[in-house]
Every structure is written in structure tokens, then in C-alpha cells.
Write an enzyme that holds these catalytic residues in place. Structure first.
Site, PDB file in Angstrom:
ATOM      1  N   GLU A 114       0.838  -1.213   0.000  1.00  0.00           N
ATOM      2  CA  GLU A 114       0.000   0.000   0.000  1.00  0.00           C
ATOM      3  C   GLU A 114       0.876   1.268   0.000  1.00  0.00           C
ATOM      4  O   GLU A 114       1.889   1.325   0.708  1.00  0.00           O
ATOM      5  CB  GLU A 114      -0.873  -0.004   1.260  1.00  0.00           C
ATOM      6  CG  GLU A 114      -1.802   1.199   1.358  1.00  0.00           C
ATOM      7  CD  GLU A 114      -2.591   1.238   2.669  1.00  0.00           C
ATOM      8  OE1 GLU A 114      -2.178   0.587   3.654  1.00  0.00           O
ATOM      9  OE2 GLU A 114      -3.635   1.920   2.690  1.00  0.00           O
ATOM     10  N   LYS A 191      -9.482   2.596  -2.175  1.00  0.00           N
ATOM     11  CA  LYS A 191      -9.692   2.013  -0.842  1.00  0.00           C
ATOM     12  C   LYS A 191     -11.072   2.415  -0.331  1.00  0.00           C
ATOM     13  O   LYS A 191     -11.373   3.605  -0.212  1.00  0.00           O
ATOM     14  CB  LYS A 191      -8.589   2.545   0.074  1.00  0.00           C
ATOM     15  CG  LYS A 191      -8.583   1.997   1.480  1.00  0.00           C
ATOM     16  CD  LYS A 191      -7.290   2.459   2.166  1.00  0.00           C
ATOM     17  CE  LYS A 191      -7.165   1.982   3.591  1.00  0.00           C
ATOM     18  NZ  LYS A 191      -5.827   2.276   4.145  1.00  0.00           N
ATOM     19  N   CYS A 228      -5.727  -2.600   2.219  1.00  0.00           N
ATOM     20  CA  CYS A 228      -5.423  -2.647   3.658  1.00  0.00           C
ATOM     21  C   CYS A 228      -6.630  -2.843   4.592  1.00  0.00           C
ATOM     22  O   CYS A 228      -7.122  -3.938   4.748  1.00  0.00           O
ATOM     23  CB  CYS A 228      -4.599  -1.442   4.075  1.00  0.00           C
ATOM     24  SG  CYS A 228      -3.857  -1.734   5.698  1.00  0.00           S
TER      25      CYS A 228
HETATM   26  N1  LIG Z   1      -3.204   1.229   6.176  1.00  0.00           N
HETATM   27  C1  LIG Z   1      -4.226   0.836   6.905  1.00  0.00           C
HETATM   28  O1  LIG Z   1      -5.374   0.887   6.488  1.00  0.00           O
HETATM   29  N2  LIG Z   1      -3.922   0.374   8.129  1.00  0.00           N
HETATM   30  C2  LIG Z   1      -4.903   0.182   9.143  1.00  0.00           C
HETATM   31  C3  LIG Z   1      -4.471  -0.787  10.140  1.00  0.00           C
HETATM   32  C4  LIG Z   1      -4.875  -2.172   9.823  1.00  0.00           C
HETATM   33  O2  LIG Z   1      -5.842  -2.381   9.108  1.00  0.00           O
HETATM   34  O3  LIG Z   1      -4.223  -3.096  10.310  1.00  0.00           O
END
Ligand SMILES: NC(=O)NCCC(=O)O
Length: 379
Positions: A114, A191, A228
Site C-alpha cells: 500500500e 480504498k 489494507c
Molecule cells: N493502512 C491501513 O489501512 N492500516 C490500518 C491498520 C490495519 O488495518 O491493520
């Protein structure tokens, strides 16, 4: 002792299998032979290389649909204080070297982590210089770089970036650009779910995706990208799968203290629940920022995000998975999939057939209404 069709005993611990253990599902993938020169290049480039493969049963009416995917996890090579253009260019060089090795390994589809062109600076809540890493998905420097790689190696490239959408008021998005192995841009996906947890202050920077759940038809299969935090949302995986994805990539950036206990389970569950392959990718290393920030938890201000724990892996629709890449080294995970396994598992478990989507669509449509009253029955 009962044996699997390949002659190996069912279970390592040497007892007769229970009835529910008869389905010959390996817990783990097999290892995949990769060329020696690929390992040499990985060693020289100081990154880990692993190769694995999943089996599917032979069919009479379809040939195996073999595809090799490459998952890349990496640290940011330069400190976050370095000039933006130098950081981006160092990351391009790092990725180029890893993609060369992926090409030696016959990778057809490669996915980076990401926001791969930048440090994960969203913890700081500062705008400059971090918003300067945002680029056009259509003709930004990174997309053009990925198009060259895709064409050179005849490889589909999934490039998750911070997108600046010039045509819509310069709005920023967390986007994955999907580039065909011809070098043409197949499209982009955004996203859908934005974290509001810990130091992941991402809503300060970009909006919730507005492109729904697109699936990209490539020469090597139908793919989708669940970015993510979307992996915590079963409906997000479901929609990509309903739209026909055979492989769902999950490029991520997440830290040990927050999510490491969830990591091995979520993408694996999604592969099982949706009869598809899932590819979970996480960055590695610690990133330090010039100015202190607080985490809103009463603790002292600090300058780092914590430890990104890597551990990228691929899960198959039969519940098996590859080992993970390292927790702290850059790495390339090459995995051979037979996409026939998706329909084979669908035919065994029938989750799509038994999903009762129409019932949930009706109930959810009611539940989101402002005047909804949950049917809680009382004495
Ligand atoms: N980049 C992101 O969405 N991280 C959030 C934390 C997670 O989902 O573990």
C-alpha cells in the site's frame, strides 16, 4: 492408515483420520522450484525470495489455469526527511530490482505494498511534504514507470499509490492502479474503508473510495484489490468475489502492536469464504518522522510509527496458505496458483449457492434506514 491421493498420510500425527478430516486438503502449499540465478540476484539485492505452489484436482473439461503471482514487501530505502523526489526515485530503483527477479521466476501478476512510493506518514497528521507524494493515476511518474515494467516483462502490475485526482478538484485517494501486461492501464480501484484506529489517521488525507468493487480481467485471470483496512470488512471481500474476482490482492501497511494477531487469519478466512485466492502484503521496517506526534492515548509524543511486520502470504480457497515472508526483511513471494481450485471449492462448499444474498440485501436495506427498529423480541 488412510492415505491422500498422492500417497502421503493424511495427518502428521499418525492416527486414523476423523470422518471430517477425509477431504484431502493440505494445510500448506508445496514449494516451487525457482531458478538459481533468481536466488543469487535476491541475495545480491539483499531481499528474501520464496517460491510456493498450490495444487488443484485434475479436471476432464478444463485445463489447469496456472498463474504465478508475486508479492513484494519492502522498507523505505531513504529516511522520511529526504527530498520527496529522491525518496520516490529510490523506491522505483528498489522495486525495479525486485521486479527483475520476479520476471526470472515467471511471475505473471505482481503487486506492491500500500502507498508504496512513500513513507506511511499519515500518523503525523501534517500535510506537507506528505501530500506531495500524491500522483495522477493516469499519467503520474509512478504509473508511467510501472507501464514500462509491465511491458518489458509482460507482467500485470498492481501499483497502490496516493492518488491526486486533478480532474476532480485535486482530491486525494488511496488508489491501486492496475496495468495490463501489454503496458496499457486497465483501470484503477480505490480504498473503500478508511481506518480510524491508532495512528492510522488516514481520513485526514483522502476520501473513502467511490469506485465500488471493480474486477479486472487480465490475461492471467480476474483480479481485484482490497486495500489494507478493507480486509477487516467481510462484505468488501464478498463484493469483489461476487463481481467475479479469482484473486484478491490486499496491499497493506500495518504494525505489530495493532494487528499482528489478526493478520494470519483475515485474508485466509476471506479466501475460504469467497472461494478465491487472497494475497496479503505488508510493508517492513520502522519509519521515523521529523516532527513529534501524539497517538491520542495519553502517552508521550514520539517520532515513529512502530514496526511494520511484513509476513506477506497467499491463501487458497481450500484454506491452505503459503508460509509468510520475513517479519523484517524486504522480500518477494512467488506463488503458483491453479485458478481451477476456485470453482472446485465453490462446488464443494457452495457458499455462493447457500449465501441467501437476497435475504441479506432486504434486511440490510431496512437496517440502514434512519427509522429502523431492530427486531429484538422481549417477553
Ligand atoms: N493502512 C491501513 O489501512 N492500516 C490500518 C491498520 C490495519 O488495518 O491493520
Amino acid at each position: 492408515m488412510a492415505r491422500r491421493p498422492d500417497g502421503k498420510p493424511f495427518l502428521a500425527w499418525g492416527r486414523e483420520p476423523r470422518p471430517w478430516e477425509f477431504y484431502p486438503v493440505p494445510a500448506c502449499s508445496r514449494s516451487l522450484d525457482l531458478p538459481r540465478r533468481a536466488f543469487e540476484a535476491a541475495c545480491q539485492g539483499d531481499f528474501e525470495l520464496q517460491g510456493h505452489g498450490f495444487e488443484a484436482a485434475e479436471e476432464q473439461m478444463r485445463r489447469p489455469q496456472l498463474v504465478r503471482v508475486g508479492l513484494v514487501q519492502n522498507k523505505t530505502p531513504l529516511p522520511a526527511e529526504a527530498p520527496v523526489v529522491e525518496q520516490v526515485s529510490a523506491l522505483h530503483r528498489r522495486i525495479e530490482a525486485i521486479v527483475e527477479v520476479a520476471a526470472m521466476c515467471g511471475v505473471n501478476i505482481i503487486c506492491f505494498q500500500e502507498a508504496w512510493t512513500m513513507p506511511f506518514a499519515f500518523c503525523t497528521r501534517e500535510k506537507l511534504p506528505w501530500t506531495e507524494f500524491a500522483e495522477s493515476a493516469e499519467d503520474g511518474i509512478t504509473t508511467r514507470f510501472c507501464q514500462k515494467l509491465a511491458k518489458k516483462h509482460s507482467m500485470v502490475v498492481i501499483s497502490p499509490i496516493l492518488e491526486r485526482d486533478r480532474d476532480h478538484g485535486d482530491v486525494l485517494w488511496n488508489t491501486a492502479v492496475v496495468i495490463s501486461n501489454s503496458g496499457a492501464i486497465l483501470g484503477k480501484t480505490r480504498k473503500n474503508h478508511i481506518p480510524r484506529v491508532g495512528d492510522f489517521n488516514e481520513s485526514t488525507y483522502y476520501m473513502e473510495g467511490n469506485l465500488g468493487h471493480p474486477v479486472f480481467q487480465t490475461q492471467f485471470g480476474r483480479i481485484a484489490v482490497n486495500i489494507c483496512y478493507g480486509r477487516h470488512h467481510p462484505l468488501n471481500w464478498l463484493m469483489y468475489s461476487i463481481n467475479g474476482a479469482e484473486i484478491i490482492f490486499n496491499p497493506s501497511a500495518t504494525i505489530g502492536t495493532l494487528s499482528e494477531s489478526l493478520w494470519p487469519i483475515e485474508a485466509r478466512n476471506a479466501a475460504i469464504a469467497n472461494h478465491c485466492f487472497t494475497c496479503a502484503i505488508n510493508r517492513v521496517g520502522e519509519e521515523h518522522f521529523p516532527n513529534e506526534f501524539t497517538s491520542g492515548d495519553g502517552k508521550k509524543a514520539h517520532q515513529d510509527f512502530g514496526y511494520f511486520y511484513g509476513s506477506s502470504y497467499v491463501a487458497a480457497p481450500d484454506g491452505s496458505r503459503t508460509p509468510g515472508l520475513s517479519r523484517n526483511r524486504d522480500g518477494l513471494l512467488v506463488t503458483e496458483l491453479d485458478l481451477n481450485l476456485c470453482r472446485q471449492m465453490n462446488d464443494v462448499w457452495n457458499f455462493k449457492m447457500t449465501g441467501r444474498y437476497e435475504m441479506y440485501a432486504r434486511e440490510l436495506a431496512e437496517a440502514v434506514k434512519p427509522n429502523y427498529s431492530p427486531p429484538i423480541l422481549k417477553e
